[in-house]
Design a protein around this motif. Structure first.
Motif, PDB file in Angstrom:
ATOM      1  N   THR A  21       0.720  -1.133  -0.094  1.00  0.00           N
ATOM      2  CA  THR A  21       0.031  -0.065  -0.163  1.00  0.00           C
ATOM      3  C   THR A  21       0.812   1.471  -0.180  1.00  0.00           C
ATOM      4  N   PRO A  22       0.477   2.172  -0.655  1.00  0.00           N
ATOM      5  CA  PRO A  22       1.443   3.552  -0.999  1.00  0.00           C
ATOM      6  C   PRO A  22       1.144   4.438   0.162  1.00  0.00           C
ATOM      7  N   ALA A  23       2.138   5.129   0.705  1.00  0.00           N
ATOM      8  CA  ALA A  23       2.210   6.284   1.778  1.00  0.00           C
ATOM      9  C   ALA A  23       2.616   7.353   1.130  1.00  0.00           C
ATOM     10  N   VAL A  24       1.668   8.229   1.020  1.00  0.00           N
ATOM     11  CA  VAL A  24       2.013   9.484   0.119  1.00  0.00           C
ATOM     12  C   VAL A  24       1.449  10.790   1.235  1.00  0.00           C
ATOM     13  N   THR A  25       2.228  11.763   1.449  1.00  0.00           N
ATOM     14  CA  THR A  25       1.928  12.859   2.276  1.00  0.00           C
ATOM     15  C   THR A  25       1.058  13.795   1.406  1.00  0.00           C
ATOM     16  N   LYS A  26       0.673  14.640   1.928  1.00  0.00           N
ATOM     17  CA  LYS A  26      -0.240  15.981   1.268  1.00  0.00           C
ATOM     18  C   LYS A  26       0.657  16.827   0.375  1.00  0.00           C
ATOM     19  N   ASP A  27       2.173  16.848   0.785  1.00  0.00           N
ATOM     20  CA  ASP A  27       2.690  17.479  -0.510  1.00  0.00           C
ATOM     21  C   ASP A  27       3.430  16.602  -1.325  1.00  0.00           C
ATOM     22  N   TYR A  28       3.253  15.293  -1.377  1.00  0.00           N
ATOM     23  CA  TYR A  28       3.450  14.377  -2.466  1.00  0.00           C
ATOM     24  C   TYR A  28       4.678  13.695  -2.370  1.00  0.00           C
ATOM     25  N   LYS A  29       5.253  13.771  -0.900  1.00  0.00           N
ATOM     26  CA  LYS A  29       6.355  12.650  -0.631  1.00  0.00           C
ATOM     27  C   LYS A  29       6.057  11.312  -0.352  1.00  0.00           C
ATOM     28  N   VAL A  30       6.585  10.363  -0.666  1.00  0.00           N
ATOM     29  CA  VAL A  30       6.224   9.206  -1.167  1.00  0.00           C
ATOM     30  C   VAL A  30       7.309   8.102  -0.162  1.00  0.00           C
ATOM     31  N   ASP A  31       6.780   6.850  -0.202  1.00  0.00           N
ATOM     32  CA  ASP A  31       7.483   5.934   0.522  1.00  0.00           C
ATOM     33  C   ASP A  31       8.567   5.101  -0.415  1.00  0.00           C
ATOM     34  N   TRP A  32       9.334   4.591  -0.044  1.00  0.00           N
ATOM     35  CA  TRP A  32      10.168   4.158  -0.833  1.00  0.00           C
ATOM     36  C   TRP A  32       9.979   3.021  -2.024  1.00  0.00           C
ATOM     37  N   ALA A  33       8.975   2.222  -1.668  1.00  0.00           N
ATOM     38  CA  ALA A  33       8.577   1.505  -2.634  1.00  0.00           C
ATOM     39  C   ALA A  33       7.554   2.164  -3.682  1.00  0.00           C
ATOM     40  N   THR A  34       6.907   3.227  -3.355  1.00  0.00           N
ATOM     41  CA  THR A  34       6.107   3.981  -4.264  1.00  0.00           C
ATOM     42  C   THR A  34       7.084   4.608  -5.353  1.00  0.00           C
ATOM     43  N   TRP A  35       8.145   5.245  -4.722  1.00  0.00           N
ATOM     44  CA  TRP A  35       9.299   5.996  -5.421  1.00  0.00           C
ATOM     45  C   TRP A  35       9.930   4.879  -6.430  1.00  0.00           C
ATOM     46  N   GLN A  36      10.245   3.566  -5.918  1.00  0.00           N
ATOM     47  CA  GLN A  36      10.899   2.822  -6.906  1.00  0.00           C
ATOM     48  C   GLN A  36       9.879   2.447  -8.092  1.00  0.00           C
ATOM     49  N   GLY A  37       8.682   2.188  -7.676  1.00  0.00           N
ATOM     50  CA  GLY A  37       7.669   1.843  -8.697  1.00  0.00           C
ATOM     51  C   GLY A  37       7.315   2.831  -9.628  1.00  0.00           C
ATOM     52  N   PHE A  38       7.390   4.136  -9.302  1.00  0.00           N
ATOM     53  CA  PHE A  38       7.409   5.186 -10.363  1.00  0.00           C
ATOM     54  C   PHE A  38       8.657   4.965 -11.375  1.00  0.00           C
ATOM     55  N   ARG A  39       9.696   4.808 -10.765  1.00  0.00           N
ATOM     56  CA  ARG A  39      10.879   4.628 -11.635  1.00  0.00           C
ATOM     57  C   ARG A  39      11.030   3.362 -12.577  1.00  0.00           C
ATOM     58  N   ARG A  40      10.328   2.171 -11.877  1.00  0.00           N
ATOM     59  CA  ARG A  40      10.321   0.938 -12.867  1.00  0.00           C
ATOM     60  C   ARG A  40       9.222   1.152 -13.613  1.00  0.00           C
ATOM     61  N   TYR A  41       8.028   1.725 -13.505  1.00  0.00           N
ATOM     62  CA  TYR A  41       6.881   1.959 -14.268  1.00  0.00           C
ATOM     63  C   TYR A  41       7.253   2.634 -15.520  1.00  0.00           C
ATOM     64  N   HIS A  42       7.825   3.599 -15.123  1.00  0.00           N
ATOM     65  CA  HIS A  42       8.515   4.424 -16.662  1.00  0.00           C
ATOM     66  C   HIS A  42       9.588   3.927 -17.373  1.00  0.00           C
ATOM     67  N   ASP A  43      10.118   2.693 -16.927  1.00  0.00           N
ATOM     68  CA  ASP A  43      11.250   2.416 -17.377  1.00  0.00           C
ATOM     69  C   ASP A  43      10.745   1.148 -18.102  1.00  0.00           C
ATOM     70  N   ALA A  44       9.748   0.440 -17.687  1.00  0.00           N
ATOM     71  CA  ALA A  44       9.389  -0.825 -18.260  1.00  0.00           C
ATOM     72  C   ALA A  44       7.577  -0.868 -18.918  1.00  0.00           C
ATOM     73  N   CYS A  45       6.889  -0.128 -18.284  1.00  0.00           N
ATOM     74  CA  CYS A  45       5.454  -0.062 -18.416  1.00  0.00           C
ATOM     75  C   CYS A  45       5.021   1.115 -19.278  1.00  0.00           C
ATOM     76  N   HIS A  46       5.596   1.961 -19.273  1.00  0.00           N
ATOM     77  CA  HIS A  46       4.782   3.201 -19.939  1.00  0.00           C
ATOM     78  C   HIS A  46       4.752   3.219 -21.202  1.00  0.00           C
TER      79      HIS A  46
END
Length: 348
Positions: free
Chosen positions: A218-243
């Motif tokens: 489950t993602p943990a995202v603050t109100k000013d859009y700071k994210v947990d490590w998994a969400t950050w890593q997923g952001f990078r991996r998604y735009h590397d392989a899925c987008h």
């Protein structure tokens, strides 16, 4: 004077009298007539013009009558020709319509078996993919569990930190917010903000990531859009392989769905199985194929991270006050020792 002379004299007298009368008559006859007046002249001009106009009008009327009489048969013939042409066009249009309808029906009848065959083929393909996904999922599950147990064993085998001396008893006060789990990164800077958000959401930190009460990433995202490590890593991996197929920011493309929209209704297990085993879908006669990535370490080692990022995007689509909006996060949590080890063990 003799009688003869008297007679001659009488004749001359009469002749003289007659001569004078003739002269007088000649003078009267040779006298010039009087000139007409202006009004007489004008009346004469008007009368002449009237006579001319009447003559012209009569000629024009005769000409119009002659032309009308000559044209009447042609007009009637033209009317009949137009009627015949209109009837001919209507007949041809009706015939053409019948031909088109017949061709459409024939095409529909000819295509029906192919459509049914395609439907059946699609159903069979979906069933095969589902079976394959189930097989892959069953094959992967023991490996996932083994990896989890290995992480647990590694944590248990690590030397315990010396216990801190007991602190003096403090007066009873309002309880402070629960501290982040010991396995999470140090609670400083962005780490502290993300961990506070995770605590607010009731998430638990386990195996290097935050999980809900059912154990799902489950993602943990603050109100000013700071994210947990998994969400950050997923952001990078998604735009590397899925987008490339599914579009940037999980918004979809012309040939693959937006995954942010999909995760509004798709659960974690279905997402996992689809990525592992692939999927074939037929929409409006077009077949879309999602390839299987169950043996691709660049995907499988980060699949939970990718899911976490897409879930953050999906949450934002449902409620803009939550989740992760399109674009790059404003900050991130540090990687935990558990997440770093799990990635290293998976990628080899």
């Amino acid at each position: 004077m003799s009688a003869d002379l008297k007679v001659l004299a009488a004749v001359l007298a009469v002749g003289a009298a007659l001569g004078v009368g003739a002269c007088n008559e000649d003078k009267t006859a040779n006298k010039a007539p009087a000139a007409p007046t202006a009004s007489e002249k004008a009346a004469a001009v008007v009368d002449a013009a009237k006579d001319k106009a009447a003559d012209v009008a009569g000629k024009v009327a005769d000409k119009v009558a002659a032309v009308k009489e000559a044209a009447a048969p042609k007009v009637e013939a033209a009317k009949e020709a137009v009627k015949d042409a209109a009837a001919n066009v209507a007949d041809k249009a009706s015939d053409a319509k019948d031909v088109v309808v017949a061709k459409l029906e024939a095409a529909k009848d000819a295509a029906a078996p192919k459509v049914e065959a395609a439907k059946e083929a699609a159903k069979d393909a979906v069933a095969v993919v589902a079976d394959k996904a189930a097989e892959v999922k069953d094959a992967v599950a023991p490996k996932v569990e083994a990896a989890k147990e290995a992480v647990k064993d590694a944590i248990a085998a690590a030397p315990a930190a010396p216990a801190a001396p007991a602190a003096p008893a403090a007066p009873v006060a309002t309880p402070a917010p629960a501290a982040a789990p010991a396995a999470a990164p140090a609670a400083t800077g962005d780490n502290a903000e993300v961990q506070a958000q995770a605590t607010t959401q009731g998430l638990a930190f386990k195996d290097g990531r935050y999980r809900d009460k059912d154990g799902k990433p489950t993602p943990a995202v603050t109100k000013d859009y700071k994210v947990d490590w998994a969400t950050w890593q997923g952001f990078r991996r998604y735009h590397d392989a899925c987008h490339v197929c599914h579009g940037p920011n999980a918004l979809g493309s012309s040939f693959a769905p937006g995954l942010g929209e999909s995760l509004k209704t798709m659960d974690y297990e279905t997402f996992f199985g689809t990525v592992v085993g692939g999927r074939t879908v037929n929409r409006a006669g077009t077949t879309y194929v999602m390839p299987a990535f169950g043996e691709d370490r660049n995907i499988m080692c980060y699949l939970d991270d990718i899911y976490t990022y897409i879930k953050a995007r999906s949450n934002n689509m449902v409620d803009p006050k939550t989740g992760m909006p399109a674009g790059r996060p404003n900050g991130r949590e540090d990687i935990s020792p558990e997440a770093k080890k799990a990635a290293a063990d998976c990628t080899g």
